[in-house]
Design an enzyme around this catalytic site. Structure first.
Site, PDB file in Angstrom:
ATOM      1  N   GLN A 269      12.615 -14.852   5.545  1.00  0.00           N
ATOM      2  CA  GLN A 269      11.409 -15.443   4.950  1.00  0.00           C
ATOM      3  C   GLN A 269      11.498 -15.135   3.453  1.00  0.00           C
ATOM      4  O   GLN A 269      11.163 -14.039   3.024  1.00  0.00           O
ATOM      5  CB  GLN A 269      10.157 -14.798   5.571  1.00  0.00           C
ATOM      6  CG  GLN A 269       8.852 -15.404   5.086  1.00  0.00           C
ATOM      7  CD  GLN A 269       7.645 -14.548   5.466  1.00  0.00           C
ATOM      8  OE1 GLN A 269       7.768 -13.385   5.854  1.00  0.00           O
ATOM      9  NE2 GLN A 269       6.459 -15.125   5.342  1.00  0.00           N
TER      10      GLN A 269
ATOM     11  N   ARG B 265       0.819  -1.219   0.000  1.00  0.00           N
ATOM     12  CA  ARG B 265       0.000   0.000   0.000  1.00  0.00           C
ATOM     13  C   ARG B 265       0.854   1.272   0.000  1.00  0.00           C
ATOM     14  O   ARG B 265       0.348   2.354  -0.198  1.00  0.00           O
ATOM     15  CB  ARG B 265      -0.970  -0.011   1.183  1.00  0.00           C
ATOM     16  CG  ARG B 265      -2.194  -0.867   0.897  1.00  0.00           C
ATOM     17  CD  ARG B 265      -2.920  -1.248   2.168  1.00  0.00           C
ATOM     18  NE  ARG B 265      -2.189  -2.288   2.890  1.00  0.00           N
ATOM     19  CZ  ARG B 265      -2.602  -2.821   4.046  1.00  0.00           C
ATOM     20  NH1 ARG B 265      -3.715  -2.396   4.598  1.00  0.00           N
ATOM     21  NH2 ARG B 265      -1.921  -3.774   4.626  1.00  0.00           N
TER      22      ARG B 265
ATOM     23  N   ASN C  98      39.994  38.722   8.702  1.00  0.00           N
ATOM     24  CA  ASN C  98      38.838  39.302   8.031  1.00  0.00           C
ATOM     25  C   ASN C  98      38.911  38.945   6.549  1.00  0.00           C
ATOM     26  O   ASN C  98      39.904  39.234   5.887  1.00  0.00           O
ATOM     27  CB  ASN C  98      38.833  40.816   8.206  1.00  0.00           C
ATOM     28  CG  ASN C  98      37.564  41.435   7.630  1.00  0.00           C
ATOM     29  OD1 ASN C  98      36.554  41.527   8.304  1.00  0.00           O
ATOM     30  ND2 ASN C  98      37.619  41.825   6.368  1.00  0.00           N
TER      31      ASN C  98
ATOM     32  N   SER D 248      38.771  42.708  -0.553  1.00  0.00           N
ATOM     33  CA  SER D 248      37.588  42.210  -1.263  1.00  0.00           C
ATOM     34  C   SER D 248      37.975  41.596  -2.601  1.00  0.00           C
ATOM     35  O   SER D 248      38.975  41.982  -3.204  1.00  0.00           O
ATOM     36  CB  SER D 248      36.611  43.362  -1.510  1.00  0.00           C
ATOM     37  OG  SER D 248      36.082  43.788  -0.288  1.00  0.00           O
TER      38      SER D 248
ATOM     39  N   ALA E 114      34.695  40.834   1.046  1.00  0.00           N
ATOM     40  CA  ALA E 114      33.544  40.395   0.246  1.00  0.00           C
ATOM     41  C   ALA E 114      34.001  39.782  -1.073  1.00  0.00           C
ATOM     42  O   ALA E 114      34.965  40.243  -1.677  1.00  0.00           O
ATOM     43  CB  ALA E 114      32.634  41.586  -0.028  1.00  0.00           C
TER      44      ALA E 114
ATOM     45  N   ARG F 294      29.153  23.212   5.396  1.00  0.00           N
ATOM     46  CA  ARG F 294      29.013  21.777   5.154  1.00  0.00           C
ATOM     47  C   ARG F 294      30.301  20.987   5.347  1.00  0.00           C
ATOM     48  O   ARG F 294      31.373  21.576   5.519  1.00  0.00           O
ATOM     49  CB  ARG F 294      28.472  21.542   3.733  1.00  0.00           C
ATOM     50  CG  ARG F 294      29.403  22.078   2.662  1.00  0.00           C
ATOM     51  CD  ARG F 294      28.757  21.983   1.283  1.00  0.00           C
ATOM     52  NE  ARG F 294      29.613  22.544   0.259  1.00  0.00           N
ATOM     53  CZ  ARG F 294      30.409  21.829  -0.535  1.00  0.00           C
ATOM     54  NH1 ARG F 294      30.470  20.536  -0.423  1.00  0.00           N
ATOM     55  NH2 ARG F 294      31.154  22.430  -1.445  1.00  0.00           N
TER      56      ARG F 294
ATOM     57  N   LYS G 253       8.671  -1.144   4.050  1.00  0.00           N
ATOM     58  CA  LYS G 253       8.117  -0.084   4.889  1.00  0.00           C
ATOM     59  C   LYS G 253       9.090   0.315   6.008  1.00  0.00           C
ATOM     60  O   LYS G 253       9.261   1.487   6.312  1.00  0.00           O
ATOM     61  CB  LYS G 253       6.823  -0.596   5.502  1.00  0.00           C
ATOM     62  CG  LYS G 253       5.726   0.421   5.500  1.00  0.00           C
ATOM     63  CD  LYS G 253       4.558  -0.045   6.320  1.00  0.00           C
ATOM     64  CE  LYS G 253       3.828  -1.218   5.730  1.00  0.00           C
ATOM     65  NZ  LYS G 253       2.627  -1.555   6.522  1.00  0.00           N
TER      66      LYS G 253
ATOM     67  N   TYR H 102      33.501  32.002  -0.858  1.00  0.00           N
ATOM     68  CA  TYR H 102      33.626  30.547  -0.781  1.00  0.00           C
ATOM     69  C   TYR H 102      34.930  30.193  -0.074  1.00  0.00           C
ATOM     70  O   TYR H 102      36.017  30.574  -0.530  1.00  0.00           O
ATOM     71  CB  TYR H 102      33.611  29.903  -2.175  1.00  0.00           C
ATOM     72  CG  TYR H 102      33.928  28.426  -2.111  1.00  0.00           C
ATOM     73  CD1 TYR H 102      33.118  27.561  -1.363  1.00  0.00           C
ATOM     74  CD2 TYR H 102      35.055  27.886  -2.738  1.00  0.00           C
ATOM     75  CE1 TYR H 102      33.413  26.211  -1.244  1.00  0.00           C
ATOM     76  CE2 TYR H 102      35.356  26.538  -2.639  1.00  0.00           C
ATOM     77  CZ  TYR H 102      34.539  25.706  -1.890  1.00  0.00           C
ATOM     78  OH  TYR H 102      34.827  24.376  -1.770  1.00  0.00           O
TER      79      TYR H 102
HETATM   80  C1  UD1 Z   1      -2.494  -7.515   9.743  1.00  0.00           C
HETATM   81  C2  UD1 Z   1      -3.493  -8.442  10.433  1.00  0.00           C
HETATM   82  C3  UD1 Z   1      -4.804  -7.691  10.744  1.00  0.00           C
HETATM   83  C4  UD1 Z   1      -4.472  -6.461  11.583  1.00  0.00           C
HETATM   84  C5  UD1 Z   1      -3.429  -5.595  10.897  1.00  0.00           C
HETATM   85  C6  UD1 Z   1      -2.981  -4.503  11.817  1.00  0.00           C
HETATM   86  C7  UD1 Z   1      -3.025 -10.676   9.539  1.00  0.00           C
HETATM   87  C8  UD1 Z   1      -3.451 -11.738   8.622  1.00  0.00           C
HETATM   88  N1  UD1 Z   1      -3.777  -9.574   9.581  1.00  0.00           N
HETATM   89  O1  UD1 Z   1      -3.052  -7.158   8.489  1.00  0.00           O
HETATM   90  O2  UD1 Z   1      -5.695  -8.527  11.446  1.00  0.00           O
HETATM   91  O3  UD1 Z   1      -5.664  -5.726  11.822  1.00  0.00           O
HETATM   92  O4  UD1 Z   1      -2.250  -6.371  10.566  1.00  0.00           O
HETATM   93  O5  UD1 Z   1      -2.096  -3.696  11.116  1.00  0.00           O
HETATM   94  O6  UD1 Z   1      -2.043 -10.829  10.234  1.00  0.00           O
HETATM   95  N2  UD1 Z   1       4.743  -9.727   6.909  1.00  0.00           N
HETATM   96  C9  UD1 Z   1       5.773 -10.651   6.864  1.00  0.00           C
HETATM   97  N3  UD1 Z   1       5.678 -11.707   6.022  1.00  0.00           N
HETATM   98  C10 UD1 Z   1       4.587 -11.902   5.224  1.00  0.00           C
HETATM   99  C11 UD1 Z   1       3.542 -10.962   5.278  1.00  0.00           C
HETATM  100  C12 UD1 Z   1       3.645  -9.895   6.135  1.00  0.00           C
HETATM  101  O7  UD1 Z   1       6.770 -10.519   7.562  1.00  0.00           O
HETATM  102  O8  UD1 Z   1       4.581 -12.898   4.491  1.00  0.00           O
HETATM  103  C13 UD1 Z   1       4.862  -8.578   7.811  1.00  0.00           C
HETATM  104  C14 UD1 Z   1       4.768  -7.245   7.110  1.00  0.00           C
HETATM  105  O9  UD1 Z   1       6.040  -6.790   6.703  1.00  0.00           O
HETATM  106  C15 UD1 Z   1       4.149  -6.357   8.179  1.00  0.00           C
HETATM  107  C16 UD1 Z   1       3.323  -7.319   9.028  1.00  0.00           C
HETATM  108  O10 UD1 Z   1       3.782  -8.616   8.693  1.00  0.00           O
HETATM  109  O11 UD1 Z   1       5.091  -5.733   9.014  1.00  0.00           O
HETATM  110  C17 UD1 Z   1       1.827  -7.195   8.771  1.00  0.00           C
HETATM  111  O12 UD1 Z   1       1.563  -7.452   7.408  1.00  0.00           O
HETATM  112  P1  UD1 Z   1       0.479  -6.622   6.615  1.00  0.00           P
HETATM  113  O13 UD1 Z   1       0.442  -7.123   5.237  1.00  0.00           O
HETATM  114  O14 UD1 Z   1       0.689  -5.190   6.833  1.00  0.00           O
HETATM  115  O15 UD1 Z   1      -0.846  -7.110   7.358  1.00  0.00           O
HETATM  116  P2  UD1 Z   1      -2.248  -6.400   7.305  1.00  0.00           P
HETATM  117  O16 UD1 Z   1      -2.937  -6.735   6.067  1.00  0.00           O
HETATM  118  O17 UD1 Z   1      -2.090  -4.977   7.649  1.00  0.00           O
HETATM  119 CA    CA Z   2      -0.316  -3.638   8.211  1.00  0.00          CA
END
Ligand code: UD1
Ligand code: CA
Length: 473
Positions: free
Chosen positions: A76, A18, A381, A409, A384, A337, A25, A370
């Site tokens: 994962q 999203r 001093n 200057s 300019a 800088r 994220k 500069y």
């Molecule tokens: C999830 C919850 C939902 C809750 C919401 C709150 C589930 C199925 N749903 O939904 O009930 O209300 O969070 O924000 O859990 N991630 C992994 N591996 C994956 C998928 C996701 O590590 O395979 C991690 C993502 O990076 C993230 C977290 O899990 O940090 C949540 O995943 P996200 O897809 O945001 O879940 P939501 O749809 O928001």
């Molecule tokens: Ca989420």
């Protein structure tokens, strides 16, 4: 002795769908820190036995950004859902010394360590198999809804996609933070399946699985505002605003004047001493530290810099990676800088750029200058329009201007070059050779005045028929 420890598993392998981003994220900035940093610090502050972070999307970048002692990464490779993240963690979870595990989503930066500990405490008190951290939202759209079985027990978490019209009206939602007893978790993790509407292994399905096995599922309601999760960039901006206001309020209560906190941008790790005044539009970034009695006027950006006491930064300056001594005045419109050091009581004026240079005590460079790779002595001093010509096309060369030197200057100081203590250089000089102490250097052609030159030119033009070949009227 009863074992009271717990471990934390941070789920951060997902692609920020999203966010419409290539970057995970957790690697997006929030009020001056990476988003993932908030969850990691909160988890560490709660005092767990082990912290695991599940990475997948851009795993290498994630490891690089977050590596620290005591943190174990679990990869994962394919992100088949929040439940799948736990499935791939089985070997680590089997070795984990804690009997309680908290699974945390990586995108809840407002959560406090106290709340995490309270969740674990309630989980133990209730002798639950699983305890869900919940919250109530005015608009619960998009979240998993808490379906209660009367009392405190939880029957299911129903995701938005499959929720009935009646379930969609539930305002209590799953924050994505769940506490598990390790033994039943490992015993039943294998029962998760991806045969559902999302075609994903859903961590939340464990609630129904636990219920089937008559394991208690409890819920703990988080204090309002703490369980905000960031799902898109609109929520990112909203949380950013809250965090920045909170930071400003902390500073104001500690004695810093912030004339308009809504229009001031102070990163989480910035430190400011009392009796400093921050005016609107100022951005203080990174590891910046500001002393007391300073005045930062509108629209300056100061990053990773140290300002001593009583420094004045006039409007519209950009200062990165610098050290500024007590009583210094900078700007307006100055650019400091790359490790510039401005010693106490020096004065850097308008349209002056200082790069990788040391400006001595009480020295002045007030206009259109500069200074790069330069060392400027005390009370010198700089006139300019002076430029240190530090770059010869291949490498950078140093300029040394000793104590009490007066650079006229419009000087070009062709580096490497040294101007000795107390010397003067004439205005408009191009200084290519070292100047001994206590001398005057004049590095320009002598002026010639040709008197009557205009009259004679006109006469010559008239006899040739005017400047365009025509006679004047
Ligand atoms: C999830 C919850 C939902 C809750 C919401 C709150 C589930 C199925 N749903 O939904 O009930 O209300 O969070 O924000 O859990 N991630 C992994 N591996 C994956 C998928 C996701 O590590 O395979 C991690 C993502 O990076 C993230 C977290 O899990 O940090 C949540 O995943 P996200 O897809 O945001 O879940 P939501 O749809 O928001
Ligand atoms: Ca989420």
């Amino acid at each position: 002795m009863v074992h009271e420890g717990f471990s934390v598993l941070i789920l951060a392998a997902g692609k920020a769908t999203r966010f419409k981003s290539e970057r995970p994220k957790s690697l997006h900035a929030l009020a001056g820190r990476l988003l993932g940093e908030y969850v990691l610090r909160m988890a560490a502050d709660a005092g767990p036995e082990r912290v695991y972070m599940i990475v997948g999307h851009q795993a290498e970048e994630m490891r690089k950004a977050f590596a620290r002692p005591g943190l174990e990464f679990i990869e994962q490779k394919e992100q088949l859902g929040t439940g799948h993240a736990l499935i791939v963690s089985r070997p680590e979870l089997e070795r984990c010394p804690s009997d309680v595990l908290v699974a945390l989503v990586g995108d809840a930066p407002m959560l406090r360590p106290e709340t995490l500990r309270a969740l674990v405490a309630m989980h133990r008190r209730e002798r639950a198999g699983c305890t869900v951290l919940t919250t109530r939202l005015d608009n619960p759209t998009g979240y998993g809804r808490m379906v209660r079985a009367g009392g405190r027990r939880v029957r299911a978490i129903v995701e938005e996609k499959v929720a009935s019209a009646a379930q969609k009206k539930i305002h209590e939602i799953n924050t994505g933070i769940l506490c598990f007893s390790r033994a039943p978790l490992l015993a039943h993790l294998g029962e998760l399946s991806c045969e559902n509407a999302q075609k994903e292994y859903l961590l939340t399905d464990l609630v129904q699985i636990f219920n089937r096995h008559r394991l208690k599922v409890a819920a703990f309601e988080a204090p309002a505002g703490e369980a905000w999760v960031i799902n898109d960039r609109v929520e990112l901006a909203r949380v950013e605003k809250t965090l920045r206001l909170r930071k400003a309020e902390t500073l104001m209560k500690a004695g810093v004047t912030i004339t308009n906190p809504e229009a001031t941008y102070i990163d989480a790790d910035v430190q400011i001493a009392p009796d400093t005044v921050i005016e609107p539009g100022v951005s203080l970034r990174g590891r910046t530290r500001v002393g007391s009695g300073c005045r930062l006027e509108p629209y300056s950006t100061i990053a990773d810099s140290i300002l001593a006491d009583s420094v004045t930064v006039r409007p519209c300056c950009v200062i990165t990676n610098c050290e500024i001594g007590a009583g210094v005045t900078v700007g307006p419109f100055a650019h400091l800088r790359d490790g510039a050091v401005i010693e106490p009581a020096a004065h850097i004026g308008n349209f002056v750029e200082v790069k990788k240079s040391r400006i001595g005590k009480g020295a002045k460079a007030l206009h259109l200058t500069y200074l790069g790779d330069a060392t400027v002595g005390a009370r010198a001093n700089i006139g300019a329009g002076t430029i240190t010509c530090n770059y010869d096309g291949v490498k950078k060369n140093p300029t040394t201007i000793e104590d009490e030197v007066f650079i006229g200057s419009g000087n070009m100081l062709v580096a490497p070059v040294r101007v000795g203590k107390g010397s003067y250089t004439a205005a408009g000089s191009t200084i290519t050779e070292d100047v001994p102490p206590e001398s005057l250097a004049v590095g320009r052609a002598r002026q010639v005045n040709k008197e009557g030159w205009v009259r004679e030119r006109k006469k010559a033009q008239t006899s040739r028929g005017g400047p365009n070949g025509k006679s004047p009227p």
